[in-house]
Design an enzyme around this catalytic site. Sequence first.
Site, mmCIF file in Angstrom:
data_model
loop_
_atom_site.group_PDB
_atom_site.id
_atom_site.type_symbol
_atom_site.label_atom_id
_atom_site.label_comp_id
_atom_site.label_asym_id
_atom_site.label_seq_id
_atom_site.Cartn_x
_atom_site.Cartn_y
_atom_site.Cartn_z
ATOM 1 N N LYS A 1 -76.226 52.539 57.024
ATOM 2 C CA LYS A 1 -75.064 51.647 56.940
ATOM 3 C C LYS A 1 -74.750 51.361 55.483
ATOM 4 O O LYS A 1 -75.664 51.327 54.654
ATOM 5 C CB LYS A 1 -75.370 50.311 57.631
ATOM 6 C CG LYS A 1 -74.147 49.505 57.972
ATOM 7 C CD LYS A 1 -73.488 50.076 59.201
ATOM 8 C CE LYS A 1 -72.508 49.143 59.854
ATOM 9 N NZ LYS A 1 -72.379 49.456 61.287
HETATM 10 N N1 GLU Z 1 -69.452 51.391 62.411
HETATM 11 C C1 GLU Z 1 -69.643 51.792 63.775
HETATM 12 C C2 GLU Z 1 -70.909 51.183 64.341
HETATM 13 O O1 GLU Z 1 -71.354 50.150 63.919
HETATM 14 C C3 GLU Z 1 -69.554 53.300 63.933
HETATM 15 C C4 GLU Z 1 -70.533 54.106 63.150
HETATM 16 C C5 GLU Z 1 -70.246 55.591 63.122
HETATM 17 O O2 GLU Z 1 -69.275 56.033 63.706
HETATM 18 O O3 GLU Z 1 -71.033 56.280 62.475
HETATM 19 O O4 GLU Z 1 -71.468 51.667 65.288
#
Ligand code: GLU
Length: 421
Positions: A111
Amino acid sequence: MIEVQEVLSSSLYAQQLKKLYHVGNVLGLPQDVLESLSIPERVLQVKISIKGDDGKIKTFLGWRSQHNSALGPYKGGVRYHPNVTQDEVIALSMIMTWKNSLLLLPYGGGKGGIKLEPRKLSKRELEEVSRKYVESINKYVGSEIDIPAPDVNTDSQVMAWFVDQYIKTTGKIDFASFTGKPIDLGGLAVREYSTGLGVATITKRASEKLLDGLNDKTVVIQGFGNLSYYAAVFLSQMGAKITGISDSKGAIYNPNGIDVQKVKEYKDKNGSVSEYPDAKKMTNDELLIQDCDILIPGAIENVITKYNAPKVKAKLIVEGANGPLTADADDVMKQRGVPVIPDILANSGGVVGSYIEWANNRMGQIMEEDEAKKLIISRMEKAFDEMYKEYNKLGDQDFRTSAMAIAVERVIKAMKARGGN
Ligand code: GLU
């Protein structure tokens, strides 16, 4: 040796560790394994300086946390928000590890985030910040290393800047290094609404199992961003009645139902839902404790705590956002017998959509929208059923513990098979 007590505070990371250690206790996992899982494999912090429109230097902090790669390359979004911290990004990367594992995706958890208020930057400034961020982390990103995607306040335009800058600075024309891209750059139409579709799919499934179906159920949704808007659209189509919506400026509530499309038009015109005429105006905190059958906290983390959890009136809670309930709130809901469908399942439609995009890019294919939609729905329903089975097996545990048990065990098995720690 890291004691869980050392990090016990109200932070999202502390909450995630509490949840992990609870699962560890239930499964009887050894302390050394839990300690290893508590720590991200790598955390990058970068300074991003740009020349602002006023000619002055503007400086921001950004992070990318790579929590665990036992199951594959790191995967997860990048958020732009004034409250982003390193601690929060680490916690969110841990959530991604469990989410990707639960959904059987070939990914670890990652993240990223930049501490900024997007509304205070011009489009040119945002573009420069986005490009500088990718330039700073490009050695640690790639379709077989770490694959960023949209999250809070980032979208396909930001992904387009990311991928372009990545290509320019690495020379690798690797479109699969980012997901959630515009369709012209190998993105998929379904990715735009896949998180909301997933939230609605899981809400329906849970309502069928735990209430007497979704039809005519009243639903309060905190948030009206990409996730919450599409969740509201799909839930309305599925027969539910949306009675509450909010954004960062305030909330609206009408027990007789709210027309989601009209609210969307209103927000696009006026910048916020908060003054929408055909509903009662209130704060975000008040919205969470209104009468409803289903509550979907779909905005930010730590909004339901031990203080307001006893006042929540919903019969079912579905976590649209990542980490909206603290570990203490989980305990309150368990005592009160209010089921909580956890983030790692409920909002996984986004990353499942991302997975399809990544796989398509790597194979040089484009899946039809309908087929992609069906795949997201079936993958999530399968994960729901698996969680439900584990819930029945574990006995006196909640759905989060059940979902995390599956996810954590899978990660540990992969770590063991690889001989690593
Ligand atoms: N930000 C989204 C989540 O928290 C999607 C992450 C992604 O598509 O890699 O799951």
